[in-house]
Design a protein around this motif. Structure first.
Motif, mmCIF file in Angstrom:
data_model
loop_
_atom_site.group_PDB
_atom_site.id
_atom_site.type_symbol
_atom_site.label_atom_id
_atom_site.label_comp_id
_atom_site.label_asym_id
_atom_site.label_seq_id
_atom_site.Cartn_x
_atom_site.Cartn_y
_atom_site.Cartn_z
ATOM 1 N N GLU A 150 0.837 -1.199 0.000
ATOM 2 C CA GLU A 150 0.000 0.000 0.000
ATOM 3 C C GLU A 150 0.873 1.250 0.000
ATOM 4 O OE1 GLU A 150 -3.022 0.363 -0.369
ATOM 5 O OE2 GLU A 150 -3.420 2.411 0.310
ATOM 6 N N SER A 200 2.306 1.938 -3.422
ATOM 7 C CA SER A 200 1.394 2.505 -4.416
ATOM 8 C C SER A 200 1.090 3.961 -4.081
ATOM 9 C CB SER A 200 0.128 1.658 -4.534
ATOM 10 O OG SER A 200 -0.794 1.987 -3.536
ATOM 11 N N ILE A 201 0.986 4.276 -2.763
ATOM 12 C CA ILE A 201 0.741 5.673 -2.382
ATOM 13 C C ILE A 201 1.927 6.554 -2.771
ATOM 14 C CG2 ILE A 201 0.387 7.258 -0.452
ATOM 15 C CD1 ILE A 201 -0.975 4.895 1.003
ATOM 16 N N GLU A 231 2.072 7.254 -6.426
ATOM 17 C CA GLU A 231 1.100 8.302 -6.771
ATOM 18 C C GLU A 231 1.642 9.678 -6.416
ATOM 19 O OE1 GLU A 231 -2.830 7.944 -5.053
ATOM 20 O OE2 GLU A 231 -2.971 5.937 -5.943
ATOM 21 N N ALA A 232 2.211 9.763 -5.194
ATOM 22 C CA ALA A 232 2.685 11.060 -4.711
ATOM 23 C C ALA A 232 3.849 11.571 -5.563
ATOM 24 C CB ALA A 232 3.113 10.944 -3.249
ATOM 25 N N ARG A 259 -6.680 12.384 -4.772
ATOM 26 C CA ARG A 259 -6.014 11.749 -5.916
ATOM 27 C C ARG A 259 -6.543 10.358 -6.211
ATOM 28 N NH1 ARG A 259 -1.080 14.350 -4.195
ATOM 29 N NH2 ARG A 259 -0.585 12.585 -2.877
ATOM 30 N N ARG A 272 -11.376 3.469 -4.792
ATOM 31 C CA ARG A 272 -10.229 3.382 -3.883
ATOM 32 C C ARG A 272 -10.512 4.086 -2.553
ATOM 33 N NH1 ARG A 272 -5.287 1.588 -3.490
ATOM 34 N NH2 ARG A 272 -3.832 2.969 -2.452
ATOM 35 N N ILE A 304 -8.601 -1.647 3.402
ATOM 36 C CA ILE A 304 -7.152 -1.821 3.295
ATOM 37 C C ILE A 304 -6.548 -1.880 4.691
ATOM 38 C CG2 ILE A 304 -5.004 -0.664 2.638
ATOM 39 C CD1 ILE A 304 -6.520 0.452 0.199
#
Lengths: 409, 240
Positions: free
Chosen positions: A9, A12-13, A16-17, B99, B104, B111
């Motif tokens: 997780e 993936s964050i 994105e950032a 974002r 999600r 999660i």
């Protein structure tokens, strides 16, 4: 939530950032790029220097002891002046030594002098003439390219024969095969019975190919009748070189008639001395390099820390949301640590991409190559820089109070 | 036993030299299946009360039992877990991750609960469908209207099957028509047996609830039950 899922997780964050702030990420990582390029080049240079040095001293065999009047490396001028007063090492002493050593495979007395050499109209003004015995082929670090080395009988005297270095062969004989020809060394005629393989030079200073080896009786008869001799001793096993050295010292002291309290009036030299000197030098170079590298990484790390603080501040609300729906401290900490590590790892990869062509340029000057361990070190260093410099901002994010974080506009 | 039990809960803040008493020994019980509105002017302590009930904030003194668990003594990480399992938040400003797309955003609590990816997706899709957004799953918050965003937030709040839905001024950023739609959705959820607590300062919104708590100066000023209150709608099975 298990650690693996959190890391996934987090990855993936951060992706994105980083994508959302391409320009900022690129600028931030620049510091790391410079740092890691320095690490990589420094590591490659040090490795290359090491390899170049070992190549250069390979003519000095690791299993050879050199008994000489002088030590190769002297501490001071006083030592040097004292050594000047030492008596010469004579051929007789060399002969006595040969009979008394038990831990050596070959013993060769070596004397040398520079003399002009002629073949027909071709002339070399200054060639190193080496007088030795047939044992020299074991101690001298040489190999025969054509012909043969001289035999024990030839070494004791009789026919004037010689073995020439590859440079001498090139200079005096353009296309002719030298073996069997006669050359004149300082007026005396010698028959060439062998040509040596090309050896290169010692530390880039002394050519090892511009030499001619003749039997000792001829050398003393024509070139110098009472030479200062170096005795080359090849030990049986390189891992017993220290024991062999002690034996050699004891025998040599007896031969030289030294009283127990007197210091050695000769030196026993070996390749190891060069290596030690070099390592001391190399250690200094590495330390300076490390310092510069650490400095640039430190600056890069501060850049990362700075931008991570900005990133945490910007995303205070996001942190609040995540905490409100159940993210624990560890999860948030990990998220930002991973982000910092990712930026740095990207920087590390970029740095390797830049460093690789530069090491190709370096290859022109030294036997350097970007080796897998260095690549690994570079990536580890960038990862660790990321984690260390990301920790404080990530910790701040992790400890945020969700109420305050959510209220943040 | 009540779902929520507050016993003499106080919350004090230090503001410079001044101590602010946001809550003064508030005691309160809320049963499973209730639909409660908390009202009060700004500064009355209603937000603090909501934060305490929602486990976002810890009381300075007093005991808070949620679902028979004493949460007033829990640390940060334990509270995070309670929030994840027991509480669904709906905020005035929606608080979606800008974002991330709707799917999600709704997946987020799952999660953190450690639900595997495929199952997560399935549950989140169901939740989005239940608020009427099955066709908007890949839209990001800025591609949706306020009402749609608040529906995503409702879906996110519902996705972990929490004990309580906690809504803080849920219509504050919506026009009256969309606000009415959201409130209709809440009534529907209440009828399905969800426990709902709405913090608001609008009488119109509070009217939808069957119990209204009025807070003033950190104290409960009044606690009135509407005539429409139907304790019978609480499914007997869910009462512990």
């Amino acid at each position: 939530m298990n650690l693996l899922a959190e890391v996934k997780e987090g990855l993936s964050i951060s992706w994105e950032a980083i994508r959302a702030n391409k320009m900022r990420s690129a600028l931030t990582t620049l510091g790391i790029v410079i740092g890691v390029v320095t690490v990589t080049l420094m590591g490659t240079a040090i490795q290359g220097l090491d390899r170049a040095f070992l190549d250069n001293i390979s003519a000095i065999g690791a299993d050879i002891l050199y008994v000489e009047r002088f030590e190769w490396f002297t501490g001071s001028r006083e030592d040097w002046l004292r050594m000047q007063k030492r008596p010469r090492i004579t051929l007789e002493q060399a002969e006595q030594l040969e009979g008394q050593l038990t831990m050596s495979r070959a013993v060769a007395p070596v004397a040398s002098r520079d003399r002009p050499v002629r073949y027909g109209r071709a002339e070399s003004a200054s060639v190193r003439i080496i007088g030795s015995t047939e044992q020299y082929q074991y101690t001298g670090g040489i190999s025969i390219a054509k012909g043969r080395f001289f035999s024990e009988q030839e070494a004791r005297g009789g026919r004037p024969v010689c073995v020439i270095g590859s440079e001498v062969a090139e200079n005096l004989f353009r296309d002719e095969p030298p073996v069997g020809r006669r050359i004149r060394i300082d007026q005396q005629s010698f028959e060439i019975i062998g040509v040596l393989e090309k050896q290169g030079s010692l530390l880039g200073l002394i050519s090892l190919d511009n030499q001619i080896i003749v039997p000792l009786p001829q050398f003393t008869a024509y070139f110098r009748n009472n030479p200062d001799v170096t005795i080359q001793v090849k030990v049986i096993a390189v891992d017993q070189i220290e024991e062999a050295k002690e034996e050699l010292r004891a025998v040599m002291r007896r031969i030289r008639g030294l009283a127990p309290a007197e210091p050695d009036d000769f030196g026993i030299n070996q390749q190891d001395q060069f290596v030690q000197i070099f390592h001391r030098l190399g250690g200094t170079i590495a330390a300076i390099g490390l310092f510069i590298t650490a400095l640039s990484l430190f600056v890069g790390g501060i850049g990362i820390m700075n931008i991570m603080f900005v990133s945490v501040a910007e995303r205070t609300r996001e942190i609040g949301i995540r905490k409100a729906v159940g993210a624990k401290r560890r999860t948030i900490l990990l998220q930002f640590l991973i982000e910092a590590a990712c930026i740095c790892l990207l920087g590390g990869c970029l740095a390797l991409a830049i460093a690789w062509p530069l090491t190709l340029v370096m290859q022109r000057f030294m036997p350097a190559a970007l080796s897998p361990p260095i690549v690994l070190i570079a990536l580890m260093v960038s990862l660790i820089t990321g984690v260390i410099s990301g920790f404080l901002p990530a910790w701040r994010a992790a400890r945020m109070n969700p109420v305050d974080a959510l209220r943040n506009e | 036993m009540s779902l929520i039990r507050l016993k003499r809960i106080s919350r004090r803040y230090q503001m410079g030299a001044e101590t602010i008493h946001a809550l003064r020994e508030v005691s309160l019980e809320i049963e499973r299946g209730e639909y409660v509105a908390i009202m009060g002017p700004s500064g009355s302590g209603k937000s603090t009360l909501m934060n305490v009930i929602g486990c976002l904030d810890t009381p300075t003194s007093g005991e808070y039992e949620l679902n028979n668990t004493l949460v007033s003594e829990m640390d940060d990480n334990e509270l995070a877990e309670i929030r994840n399992k027991e509480i669904g938040f709906i905020f005035q400003t929606f608080n979606l991750l800008p974002r991330s797309d709707a799917l999600r955003n709704v997946e987020l609590p799952l999660i953190y609960a450690g639900v595997p990816a495929e199952e997560r997706r399935r549950i989140a899709l169901d939740a989005l469908a239940s608020v009427g957004l099955a066709d908007r799953i890949h839209h990001k918050p800025n591609e949706m209207s306020g009402g749609q965003r608040q529906r995503v937030a409702v879906a996110r709040a519902l996705v972990n099957k929490p004990s309580i839905l906690l809504a803080d001024e849920p219509t504050g950023n919506l026009d009256s028509k969309t606000g009415a739609e959201i409130m209709a959705l809440f009534s529907q959820l209440s009828n399905q047996g969800h426990t709902i607590i709405v913090v608001t300062h609008e009488e119109d919104i509070a009217k939808h609830a069957r119990r209204i708590l009025r807070i003033r100066d950190g104290l409960i000023a009044s606690d009135e039950r509407h005539e429409g209150a139907r304790p019978a709608t609480v499914p007997p099975a869910s009462v512990p």
